[in-house]
Design a protein around this motif. Structure first.
Motif, mmCIF file in Angstrom:
data_model
loop_
_atom_site.group_PDB
_atom_site.id
_atom_site.type_symbol
_atom_site.label_atom_id
_atom_site.label_comp_id
_atom_site.label_asym_id
_atom_site.label_seq_id
_atom_site.Cartn_x
_atom_site.Cartn_y
_atom_site.Cartn_z
ATOM 1 N N LEU A 142 -45.300 -40.031 66.758
ATOM 2 C CA LEU A 142 -45.402 -40.065 65.360
ATOM 3 C C LEU A 142 -44.285 -40.941 64.726
ATOM 4 O O LEU A 142 -44.626 -41.141 63.570
ATOM 5 C CB LEU A 142 -45.964 -38.985 64.347
ATOM 6 C CG LEU A 142 -47.250 -38.220 64.896
ATOM 7 C CD1 LEU A 142 -47.256 -36.859 64.268
ATOM 8 C CD2 LEU A 142 -48.317 -39.219 64.535
ATOM 9 N N THR A 188 -49.184 -43.421 55.433
ATOM 10 C CA THR A 188 -49.087 -44.315 56.669
ATOM 11 C C THR A 188 -50.249 -45.590 56.528
ATOM 12 O O THR A 188 -51.176 -45.371 55.675
ATOM 13 C CB THR A 188 -49.520 -43.834 57.881
ATOM 14 O OG1 THR A 188 -49.534 -44.922 58.872
ATOM 15 C CG2 THR A 188 -51.081 -43.029 57.921
ATOM 16 N N ALA A 194 -52.171 -43.416 63.950
ATOM 17 C CA ALA A 194 -51.208 -42.219 64.019
ATOM 18 C C ALA A 194 -51.885 -41.114 64.887
ATOM 19 O O ALA A 194 -51.557 -40.572 65.584
ATOM 20 C CB ALA A 194 -50.912 -41.567 62.576
#
Length: 227
Positions: A142, A188, A194
Motif C-alpha cells: 500500500l 487516495t 489500492a
C-alpha cells in the motif's frame, strides 16, 4: 498510493467521559455529534469516538500520537499532570508525553514541527498484528516503507501518510498495546488501485465503489480507501 490519513476511529463504552477527556482536557473541537459517535478535529484528520453498536467498532487498546508544537509541550505537561499520571519519552531532541483516555487507549502528545496552536494532527498509529512479516508485506504494497525494526520488542515501524507501527502482542512504551480492530480511513486518488494491490490478502471486501473501498486487513482491522 495513500496520500493522507482521513480518520482514526476508537471505541468508547460511554461517549460523555470520552467527550470530557478529548474536548475539555485535550482541548479538541467537536466537529460532529451523532447519537452513537463523536468526531473531533485533529488538524485535517478526524478522531472518531464510537459506541460499539455495529461494525466497524473502532479500535480498542489503541496507542496513537497527536502532533503538538514544540513550544506548547511544557504547558501541556503542567496542565495535564494535575489530573493524570503522565509518562515521558525522548526521541532525539523531541519529547512525548503519554496518558490514557477513559477507555484505556494510550494517547501520546509529541513535539513535532507544526505551527499549531493545539493538536495539529495524528502522526502515529499502532496496530496489533499476528505476524509482523505478513503485516509489513501487506502495508508495503500500500506504499508504506519500513524504517525501523525492534531489537528488544516485536515491532516494525513504517512511514506513509503517518507513521505506522506494527506490534505482535506485547506491552510497549508506557505499557501501551497495539490497537485491536482499529478503523482507519485513508485518502487516495485511486481507491480501486489500492484494493488491487492487496485484494488477494484481505480478510474481506466490505464495500467497493468508484469513490470508496472498505476492506479488512489480514488481522481484521478495517481500512477505508476514499477519494
Amino acid at each position: 498510493m495513500l496520500t493522507g490519513l482521513s480518520w482514526l476511529a476508537l471505541e468508547a463504552k460511554y461517549l460523555e467521559p470520552a467527550r470530557t477527556f478529548y474536548e475539555e482536557h485535550l482541548e479538541m473541537t467537536v466537529r460532529e455529534r451523532r447519537p452513537d459517535e463523536l468526531v473531533f478535529a485533529a488538524g485535517e484528520t478526524d478522531l472518531v469516538v464510537r459506541r460499539p453498536d455495529g461494525f466497524p467498532r473502532g479500535g480498542l487498546h489503541t496507542h496513537y500520537a497527536f502532533s503538538i508544537p514544540v513550544a506548547e509541550y511544557d504547558d501541556r505537561w503542567d496542565r495535564l499532570s494535575d489530573d493524570y499520571d503522565l509518562e515521558e519519552a525522548r526521541f532525539g531532541p523531541s519529547k512525548s508525553l503519554y496518558l490514557y483516555d477513559p477507555d484505556g487507549n494510550c494517547v501520546e502528545l509529541g513535539q513535532q514541527d507544526v505551527d499549531g496552536p493545539g493538536i495539529a494532527g495524528i502522526f502515529e498509529v499502532v496496530l496489533e498484528v499476528e505476524s509482523l512479516e505478513r503485516a509489513a508485506s501487506f502495508y508495503a504494497d500500500l506504499g508504506f516503507e519500513t524504517v525501523d525494526t525492534g531489537e528488544s520488542r516485536k515491532r516494525v515501524r513504517m512511514n506513509g501518510p503517518m507513521a505506522l507501527e506494527l506490534w505482535e502482542p506485547h506491552l510497549g512504551i508506557a505499557d501501551a498495546r497495539g490497537g485491536v480492530h482499529v478503523d482507519l480511513g485513508f485518502e487516495t486518488e485511486e481507491p480501486k488501485r489500492a484494493l488491487e494491490a492487496v485484494r488477494d490478502r484481505v480478510q474481506s471486501v466490505e464495500r467497493e465503489t468508484t469513490e470508496t473501498v472498505v476492506v479488512r486487513d489480514p488481522d481484521g482491522h478495517f481500512l477505508t480507501f476514499t477519494a
